[in-house]
Scaffold this active site. Sequence first.
Site, PDB file in Angstrom:
ATOM      1  N   SER A  40     -11.131  -5.262   0.096  1.00  0.00           N
ATOM      2  CA  SER A  40     -11.920  -4.163   0.664  1.00  0.00           C
ATOM      3  C   SER A  40     -12.548  -3.338  -0.457  1.00  0.00           C
ATOM      4  CB  SER A  40     -10.993  -3.282   1.499  1.00  0.00           C
ATOM      5  OG  SER A  40     -11.720  -2.239   2.068  1.00  0.00           O
ATOM      6  N   ALA A  41     -13.860  -3.089  -0.376  1.00  0.00           N
ATOM      7  CA  ALA A  41     -14.583  -2.449  -1.484  1.00  0.00           C
ATOM      8  C   ALA A  41     -14.134  -1.019  -1.765  1.00  0.00           C
ATOM      9  CB  ALA A  41     -16.084  -2.458  -1.184  1.00  0.00           C
ATOM     10  N   HIS A  42     -13.738  -0.285  -0.706  1.00  0.00           N
ATOM     11  CA  HIS A  42     -13.483   1.148  -0.940  1.00  0.00           C
ATOM     12  C   HIS A  42     -12.179   1.432  -1.667  1.00  0.00           C
ATOM     13  CE1 HIS A  42     -10.638   2.314   2.454  1.00  0.00           C
ATOM     14  NE2 HIS A  42     -11.028   1.134   2.880  1.00  0.00           N
ATOM     15  N   ASN A  91       0.798  -1.222   0.000  1.00  0.00           N
ATOM     16  CA  ASN A  91       0.000   0.000   0.000  1.00  0.00           C
ATOM     17  C   ASN A  91       0.837   1.283   0.000  1.00  0.00           C
ATOM     18  OD1 ASN A  91       0.226  -1.563   2.560  1.00  0.00           O
ATOM     19  ND2 ASN A  91      -0.263   0.407   3.475  1.00  0.00           N
ATOM     20  N   THR A 109     -25.955  -8.471  11.740  1.00  0.00           N
ATOM     21  CA  THR A 109     -26.903  -8.145  10.666  1.00  0.00           C
ATOM     22  C   THR A 109     -26.151  -7.684   9.422  1.00  0.00           C
ATOM     23  OG1 THR A 109     -28.531  -7.545  12.313  1.00  0.00           O
ATOM     24  CG2 THR A 109     -28.900  -6.695  10.087  1.00  0.00           C
ATOM     25  N   GLN A 151      -4.725  -3.833  -2.342  1.00  0.00           N
ATOM     26  CA  GLN A 151      -4.231  -2.847  -3.315  1.00  0.00           C
ATOM     27  C   GLN A 151      -4.113  -3.433  -4.721  1.00  0.00           C
ATOM     28  OE1 GLN A 151      -3.829   0.381  -2.749  1.00  0.00           O
ATOM     29  NE2 GLN A 151      -4.129   0.325  -0.533  1.00  0.00           N
ATOM     30  N   CYS A 205      -1.845   4.278   5.806  1.00  0.00           N
ATOM     31  CA  CYS A 205      -3.041   4.929   5.272  1.00  0.00           C
ATOM     32  C   CYS A 205      -3.597   5.886   6.309  1.00  0.00           C
ATOM     33  CB  CYS A 205      -4.127   3.933   4.960  1.00  0.00           C
ATOM     34  SG  CYS A 205      -3.552   2.422   4.285  1.00  0.00           S
TER      35      CYS A 205
HETATM   36  C1  PLP Z   1      -2.937  -3.388   1.892  1.00  0.00           C
HETATM   37  C2  PLP Z   1      -4.073  -3.017   2.773  1.00  0.00           C
HETATM   38  N1  PLP Z   1      -4.611  -3.950   3.588  1.00  0.00           N
HETATM   39  C3  PLP Z   1      -5.641  -3.681   4.398  1.00  0.00           C
HETATM   40  C4  PLP Z   1      -6.208  -2.428   4.427  1.00  0.00           C
HETATM   41  C5  PLP Z   1      -7.364  -2.176   5.359  1.00  0.00           C
HETATM   42  O1  PLP Z   1      -8.558  -2.091   4.653  1.00  0.00           O
HETATM   43  P1  PLP Z   1      -9.889  -1.518   5.338  1.00  0.00           P
HETATM   44  O2  PLP Z   1      -9.806  -0.033   5.199  1.00  0.00           O
HETATM   45  O3  PLP Z   1     -10.992  -2.102   4.542  1.00  0.00           O
HETATM   46  O4  PLP Z   1      -9.908  -1.980   6.744  1.00  0.00           O
HETATM   47  C6  PLP Z   1      -5.690  -1.422   3.589  1.00  0.00           C
HETATM   48  C7  PLP Z   1      -6.246  -0.057   3.574  1.00  0.00           C
HETATM   49  O5  PLP Z   1      -6.063   0.778   4.347  1.00  0.00           O
HETATM   50  C8  PLP Z   1      -4.595  -1.721   2.752  1.00  0.00           C
HETATM   51  O6  PLP Z   1      -4.058  -0.818   1.951  1.00  0.00           O
END
Ligand code: PLP
Length: 383
Positions: A198-200, A150, A236, A178, A324
């Site tokens: 992860s969707a976002h 990341n 839920t 990523q 992040c």
């Molecule tokens: C490589 C990696 N793993 C895990 C995550 C965590 O994802 P989430 O924001 O869905 O908890 C992130 C993002 O921050 C990421 O870049």
Amino acid sequence: MKIYLDNAATTKLDGQVRKAMLPFYKEKFANPSSIHFSGQKNNLILEDSREKIAKNLDTTSDRIVFTSGASEANNFIIRGVMEANQDKGKHLIISAIEHPSVYDLAKDLKKRGFDVDFLPINNKGIVEVDKFKKLLKKDTVLVSIMAANNEIGTKQPIEELIKLTKENGSYFHSDLVQAIAYEDISIDKLNLDFASISAHKFNGPTGVGIAIINPKIKINPLIIGGGQEGDYRSGTYNLAGIVGLSKALEISCSQRKENRKKVKEVRDYFLKQLKKEIPDIKINGCLKRRLPNNLNIRFEKIEGEAILIELSSKGIEVSTGSACSALNLKSSYVLMALGLKDEELNSNIRFTLSKDTSLADIDYTITNLKKIVKRLKSFSPIK
Ligand SMILES: Cc1ncc(COP(=O)(O)O)c(C=O)c1O
């Protein structure tokens, strides 16, 4: 003017995804676990989303467990597998540059008596297969190595690592967060036991992700009480989020090839202009084995935070080399693992592009960056 170059942190929700989600916040609000008509109708939509997601990941729907995101998926898988398979051993291997939801968890497991090894990376940001082979032991239960990082975007040789792990009789997990937007990933062809998504990170909503499991491998449940998700993860359903994830993944997979090409062209243009206009920059990690949207740049003798704040005042949004989360202002352990010297650790900026980043966005960024760097350098006590 706003130029968003922090797409590794999160991405913009796609309009089609938002549209697909809205009915589940309005008239289609029923709980998919309810037995009445509206509940069962939503249950069909839930299962249809699961099928579509499985198809896009090239696996089967019985392997999908919905979570609140990848931090949760990483925690569920790693802790769940290590705790449930203590008859097999107590040894876990992760790379030295995993996301904190793997890295900090591994440190916590170590404190709790598990045997954890951190596989180093070389100065290109890649783990070395020979070093990995030496770490594998008879009692290695699980290996967790991300497909792409990341912070520096480097891609790991997971195919080879999976093969060696399987030959050793151990299980393999990969954090695909990523990589999924840009890499062609087939869960079944890779023979992956576990993965997290992860969707976002691919224009889907926040607060929803997937743990890909292997139902034949023992894993402790994450949340007990309610029985959803095969008893692994009660609670839920976030149906709007799940529908959004499914739609975002469908769009992302169908556009992956063209996005990869487009983003790489813009990224390469960015780098070319950067080198031309600000000659004493360094790239952290190798460029070749790297996600097409990532550039992690070291600006000699200037604080990354200062650059970030000045860029932000011009509407350009980036991140420093660290995680992040800007809440943690410690130096990045990823950049440390890469071998950066102490004085180099705080001079880095991560630029992460999206499919919507244009050449004009880059030109505006370069024009401002050039002025900012020149000004900050003139103040710098380090000459
Ligand atoms: C490589 C990696 N793993 C895990 C995550 C965590 O994802 P989430 O924001 O869905 O908890 C992130 C993002 O921050 C990421 O870049």
